[in-house]
Motif scaffolding. Sequence first.
Motif, PDB file in Angstrom:
ATOM      1  N   ASP A   1       5.871   6.690   2.128  1.00 24.62           N
ATOM      2  CA  ASP A   1       6.689   5.494   1.915  1.00 24.62           C
ATOM      3  C   ASP A   1       6.823   4.646   3.177  1.00 24.62           C
ATOM      4  O   ASP A   1       7.421   3.576   3.145  1.00 24.62           O
ATOM      5  CB  ASP A   1       8.074   5.874   1.401  1.00 24.62           C
ATOM      6  N   THR A   2       6.227   5.111   4.301  1.00 17.94           N
ATOM      7  CA  THR A   2       6.336   4.348   5.546  1.00 17.94           C
ATOM      8  C   THR A   2       5.005   4.084   6.222  1.00 17.94           C
ATOM      9  O   THR A   2       4.900   3.156   7.024  1.00 17.94           O
ATOM     10  CB  THR A   2       7.242   5.082   6.549  1.00 17.94           C
TER      11      THR A   2
ATOM     12  N   SER B   1       4.102  -0.544   9.739  1.00 20.74           N
ATOM     13  CA  SER B   1       4.441  -1.961   9.907  1.00 20.74           C
ATOM     14  C   SER B   1       4.468  -2.391  11.369  1.00 20.74           C
ATOM     15  O   SER B   1       4.487  -3.592  11.659  1.00 20.74           O
ATOM     16  CB  SER B   1       5.799  -2.251   9.267  1.00 20.74           C
ATOM     17  N   ALA B   2       4.465  -1.439  12.304  1.00 24.09           N
ATOM     18  CA  ALA B   2       4.585  -1.779  13.722  1.00 24.09           C
ATOM     19  C   ALA B   2       3.266  -1.704  14.474  1.00 24.09           C
ATOM     20  O   ALA B   2       3.013  -2.520  15.358  1.00 24.09           O
ATOM     21  CB  ALA B   2       5.614  -0.882  14.402  1.00 24.09           C
ATOM     22  N   LEU B   3       2.417  -0.717  14.138  1.00 27.32           N
ATOM     23  CA  LEU B   3       1.209  -0.539  14.922  1.00 27.32           C
ATOM     24  C   LEU B   3       0.144   0.220  14.140  1.00 27.32           C
ATOM     25  O   LEU B   3       0.420   0.848  13.117  1.00 27.32           O
ATOM     26  CB  LEU B   3       1.508   0.177  16.233  1.00 27.32           C
ATOM     27  N   LYS B   4      -1.071   0.168  14.666  1.00 25.77           N
ATOM     28  CA  LYS B   4      -2.199   0.914  14.132  1.00 25.77           C
ATOM     29  C   LYS B   4      -2.717   1.803  15.249  1.00 25.77           C
ATOM     30  O   LYS B   4      -2.979   1.318  16.357  1.00 25.77           O
ATOM     31  CB  LYS B   4      -3.297  -0.033  13.653  1.00 25.77           C
ATOM     32  N   VAL B   5      -2.872   3.114  14.986  1.00 23.83           N
ATOM     33  CA  VAL B   5      -3.232   4.079  16.016  1.00 23.83           C
ATOM     34  C   VAL B   5      -4.454   4.875  15.568  1.00 23.83           C
ATOM     35  O   VAL B   5      -4.510   5.357  14.433  1.00 23.83           O
ATOM     36  CB  VAL B   5      -2.068   5.061  16.311  1.00 23.83           C
ATOM     37  N   GLN B   6      -5.412   4.998  16.487  1.00 24.05           N
ATOM     38  CA  GLN B   6      -6.541   5.895  16.281  1.00 24.05           C
ATOM     39  C   GLN B   6      -6.371   7.072  17.242  1.00 24.05           C
ATOM     40  O   GLN B   6      -6.133   6.874  18.438  1.00 24.05           O
ATOM     41  CB  GLN B   6      -7.863   5.177  16.561  1.00 24.05           C
TER      42      GLN B   6
ATOM     43  N   ARG C   1       0.820  -1.214   0.000  1.00 21.73           N
ATOM     44  CA  ARG C   1       0.000   0.000   0.000  1.00 21.73           C
ATOM     45  C   ARG C   1       0.855   1.265   0.000  1.00 21.73           C
ATOM     46  O   ARG C   1       0.341   2.359  -0.266  1.00 21.73           O
ATOM     47  CB  ARG C   1      -0.907   0.015   1.233  1.00 21.73           C
ATOM     48  N   LEU C   2       2.142   1.167   0.300  1.00 19.84           N
ATOM     49  CA  LEU C   2       2.998   2.334   0.470  1.00 19.84           C
ATOM     50  C   LEU C   2       3.477   2.884  -0.868  1.00 19.84           C
ATOM     51  O   LEU C   2       3.487   2.194  -1.888  1.00 19.84           O
ATOM     52  CB  LEU C   2       4.195   1.963   1.355  1.00 19.84           C
ATOM     53  N   MET C   3       3.923   4.149  -0.815  1.00 19.08           N
ATOM     54  CA  MET C   3       4.464   4.818  -1.993  1.00 19.08           C
ATOM     55  C   MET C   3       5.967   4.556  -2.098  1.00 19.08           C
ATOM     56  O   MET C   3       6.591   4.007  -1.183  1.00 19.08           O
ATOM     57  CB  MET C   3       4.216   6.333  -1.903  1.00 19.08           C
ATOM     58  N   GLU C   4       6.529   4.965  -3.219  1.00 20.44           N
ATOM     59  CA  GLU C   4       7.971   4.892  -3.375  1.00 20.44           C
ATOM     60  C   GLU C   4       8.630   5.881  -2.424  1.00 20.44           C
ATOM     61  O   GLU C   4       8.016   6.832  -1.961  1.00 20.44           O
ATOM     62  CB  GLU C   4       8.363   5.218  -4.815  1.00 20.44           C
ATOM     63  N   LYS C   5       9.908   5.649  -2.131  1.00 21.91           N
ATOM     64  CA  LYS C   5      10.617   6.490  -1.172  1.00 21.91           C
ATOM     65  C   LYS C   5      10.623   7.946  -1.632  1.00 21.91           C
ATOM     66  O   LYS C   5      10.943   8.265  -2.771  1.00 21.91           O
ATOM     67  CB  LYS C   5      12.055   5.981  -0.991  1.00 21.91           C
ATOM     68  N   GLY C   6      10.238   8.842  -0.712  1.00 20.32           N
ATOM     69  CA  GLY C   6      10.236  10.274  -0.993  1.00 20.32           C
ATOM     70  C   GLY C   6       8.948  10.786  -1.596  1.00 20.32           C
ATOM     71  O   GLY C   6       8.827  11.989  -1.857  1.00 20.32           O
ATOM     72  N   HIS C   7       7.964   9.884  -1.831  1.00 23.91           N
ATOM     73  CA  HIS C   7       6.703  10.297  -2.449  1.00 23.91           C
ATOM     74  C   HIS C   7       5.567  10.244  -1.430  1.00 23.91           C
ATOM     75  O   HIS C   7       5.556   9.404  -0.534  1.00 23.91           O
ATOM     76  CB  HIS C   7       6.346   9.392  -3.635  1.00 23.91           C
ATOM     77  N   ILE C   8       4.573  11.158  -1.599  1.00 20.45           N
ATOM     78  CA  ILE C   8       3.376  11.194  -0.768  1.00 20.45           C
ATOM     79  C   ILE C   8       2.168  11.329  -1.684  1.00 20.45           C
ATOM     80  O   ILE C   8       2.157  12.159  -2.605  1.00 20.45           O
ATOM     81  CB  ILE C   8       3.406  12.364   0.239  1.00 20.45           C
TER      82      ILE C   8
ATOM     83  N   ARG D   1       6.133  16.292  10.886  1.00 26.01           N
ATOM     84  CA  ARG D   1       7.097  17.267  10.384  1.00 26.01           C
ATOM     85  C   ARG D   1       8.232  16.506   9.705  1.00 26.01           C
ATOM     86  O   ARG D   1       9.062  15.876  10.379  1.00 26.01           O
ATOM     87  CB  ARG D   1       7.625  18.124  11.533  1.00 26.01           C
ATOM     88  N   SER D   2       8.278  16.558   8.382  1.00 26.56           N
ATOM     89  CA  SER D   2       9.220  15.749   7.611  1.00 26.56           C
ATOM     90  C   SER D   2      10.662  16.163   7.850  1.00 26.56           C
ATOM     91  O   SER D   2      11.546  15.309   7.997  1.00 26.56           O
ATOM     92  CB  SER D   2       8.893  15.843   6.112  1.00 26.56           C
ATOM     93  N   GLU D   3      10.950  17.484   7.883  1.00 21.11           N
ATOM     94  CA  GLU D   3      12.328  17.929   8.045  1.00 21.11           C
ATOM     95  C   GLU D   3      12.869  17.535   9.418  1.00 21.11           C
ATOM     96  O   GLU D   3      14.033  17.151   9.547  1.00 21.11           O
ATOM     97  CB  GLU D   3      12.411  19.441   7.845  1.00 21.11           C
TER      98      GLU D   3
END
Length: 744
Positions: free
Chosen positions: A78-79, A107-112, A45-52, A119-121
Motif C-alpha cells: 500500500d506504500t 512517492s519520495a524516491l526510487k532506489v536500486q 499502482r499501489l494496493m489497498e491498505k494492509g494488502h500485499i 520487517r512489517s511488525e
Amino acid sequence: MKNTCALLVFATLLPIVAFAQDTSTSLATPLAFCSAEPVSFSSSRLMEKGHIKVEANRTEIVENKVALFSGNVDITSDTAVISASQAQVNSGGKDVIAKGDVTYQDSALKVQSDTVSLRSEEERLEMTNTKYELTGFVGQGAAKDIVLDTDTGIILKEVSFTTCPEGDEDWLIRASEISLEKGTAWGQAKHTRFYIADVPVFYLPYFAFPVSNERQTGLLFPELTSSSRTGVDYTQPFYWNIAPNYDMTISPRLMTRRGVQLNTEFRYLTEKSEGMAYVEYLPSDSDIDGNPDRYFYRLQHQGLVGDNWLLNIDFNGLSDDNYLLDLGSDYYSRSDTHLYRSVGLSYYDENLSVNVEVKDFEVLGDTADSYRAVPQVKVNYRTEMWRYFEFSLDSEIAHFDNTLDTAPTATRFHIAPTLALPLRAAWGEVVAETSLFQTVYKQDNVDGTALEEDVERSLGQARLYGALYFERDTSWFNDEFSMTFEPKVQYLYTSFEDQTAIGLYDSTALLTDVEGLFRGQEFTGLDRINDNNQITLGATTRMLDKNNREQFVLSVGQIFYLENNKVIAATKDQDRSALAAEIDWRFDQNWYFHSDVQVTTDTDKVDLSSVGIEYRKDASRFLQLSHRYVRNLSGETIDQIGISASWPINKNWQWVGRTYRDLERNRSVETYAGLQYESCCWAVRFVAQRTLNNRFNDNGEQTTDDFDSGISLQFIFKGIGSMASRRSMLEDGMFGYRQPYSLN
C-alpha cells in the motif's frame, strides 16, 4: 518568501550551520539543460491498505511459513513497489527479503540496491549498496546503506547527492551519514564534503538542512559584488521563520571601503492585514570624513479596519542625501529625489468612496521643496439618475504645508458636480456632460507675494465626446486580419477665471500623449484649471489576427484651439497643439516596433519622441534598439540612445548586455554586461557595469560627471539554492529591460 538557499560553499568557517528553505521560488530544474527526466510515481499502482500482492515466474511454499519467489518478482504494497530477481516472504507476509537487481519505489524516491529487507511488525526497511533518484525532482546519488524506520525516520550511510545527471556530476555532496528524524522538518548531515569536478573544496563536520516545503530558519545565499562605491561587498542573509505568519531576514553586509552594515526586514500577515518593517544601519561610515552613522528605514502596512475601510501606511526616511547613491536600496532608485510618505484611510462601496490621507516627502539634495498634504480628504460619489443620466460628485478638502518658513500655506476646499448623458453601443459612443468646479482657498503667509488670503474660484465646463467603431475583414501580406477604424472627436469648453492669486501646491504641467489630448486638463492637482474652447480630433486603426491579437495599432490626434488660453501657465503661441502619434507594430512573430512622437506643425519640429525596435526569437534571444528625445524637460534637452541584447553563445553559455548613451552630451550614461554559464545542476554569473554617479555635494547640488564601476560574481548550485535567471540580469542596472511595445 526569500530565495531558497543552502550556503555550502561559503560556510567553511562555521562548525554548525542551518540552511533555510522557502517555497516562493520553485526548485524544479529547467529540463532544457538536463539529459534525464525526473522520476515519476503513480499511486494507482499501489494496493489497498494492509494488502500485499506478489507476482513472479516461479513460486515455492515451504511448510506454509516461507514463500520463495524467483524470476521477475514484483511486490506491491500500500506504500511501495519492489522489483527483484528473487524474494522470500516469511511469517505470513510480515517479513520480506528481496535480492538481485532490486528496485524500490515510493512517492519520495526510487532506489536500486543489492538487497531489500522489510520487517512489517517493526515497520523497518533496510537497503544495501544503493543508487537513488528523487521522485519529481532532478536529484540523485548513492548510499552504502539506507534504513527507514517508523520510529526514528531515515538514515543513509556513506551517502552522496547531486542534481547533476548520472555520469556528469559537476558538483557532488558526500557525507558519512544523513538522518531525517521523524516528526521534524530538518535533516542532519555528518562529516560532509563538497566536491566540484571531483575536487574537494570544503569540509563541514555537521550541518542541518530542510526536508519539507515549509519555510525554515537558516542561512540564505550570499551576495558578493565589488564597486568603486563600496569596495568588495559581501552580504550574508539569515532567515528567521518566527511563526507561520511572521518572519524576519537579518543581513549583515561587509563593505571593505565603508564597514559593516546591518539590514533587517520583519514581515507579518494576518487575516485582515499585512506589512513589513525594514531598517538598514551603518555605524561609522569609514569612506566619509567624520565617519557618520548612516541609516534607511521603511514601514509599510495595509489592512482592513471594519467593513469596507482600508488603512494604508507607507513611511520611510534616511540619514543623508547620498545614502541611496552610496549604498543602494531595493525600494528606491539612485535617480529618485523624493521619498514619499503617506498614511491613508479609505472607504469603498458601490457608489461612494472616501479617502483620508496625509502625504509627506523626504526631499533629497537641493531639490525644490514640495508641499505636504496634511491632511487631504476626498469624497467621490457616483450614481445613475433618471435612467439615462449619470451623476457624479467629486469633493476634496486639503491643507498644504511646507518646511520652508517663508513659503505660503493653504487650506483648499473643492467640489465638482457632474451630470453626464452617455450613449454607448457596439457602433460607438456619444457622451455629453457638464460640470461645475467650485474651489475655495484660505492662504497664509502670503505677504510680499501676488497671492491673496481668501480666494474663491467658480468654473463651468461642458464636454461633448463622440467615437465611432468601424470594422472589416482584410488581408495583409497574404494573412487574414480584422481591421478597425475608430475616429473620435471632442468639443471642450471651460470658462476662465484669473488664478494668479492662488499658489501652486499640487499642480504641475502634464506631458501629453495621444490619449492625453482628450483629457481636457493640462495640470495635475487643482491649483490651475486651464480655460478651454477647443476641438480635439483623433483616430485609431488596429489590425487583429484570427486570435483577436493586435498586430498593428496606429493612433493620431491633435487639439485645435478656438480661442487663446487666458490662464497664464497654459498660454499657447499656436492655434493648435502638437500633432501626437503612436504606433505599435508586430512585424511577425519575432519583430516588434513602437514609436510615439509629438510634432509642432507650425515649425515641423519634434517636441518629444521615443522609438523602440526589438527582435525577439525566444525568452533568451533578443536584440533591442531604443531612442528617446525631449526638446525641453525642465530646461534641459534629453537625447539618449540605448541598446539591449541577450543571446546564447551555445547551449550553456549566455550573454546579456545593455548600454545607454547621452547624445546631447556625447557620453555614456550606463554600460552593463553579464556572462552566465548554466548547466542542468549549477550556474555561475559574472556582471560588470558602469553608471553615472550623481552624488550630492555639500551644497545639495548633484554632480553629473562622476561614474561608478562595479563587478559581481555569483555561484548557484541548483537543488540546494535558488535557480539562475537570465531575466534578472536583464532587469538589473539603472534602466533595466523594458518591452518597447504595448500590444494586447
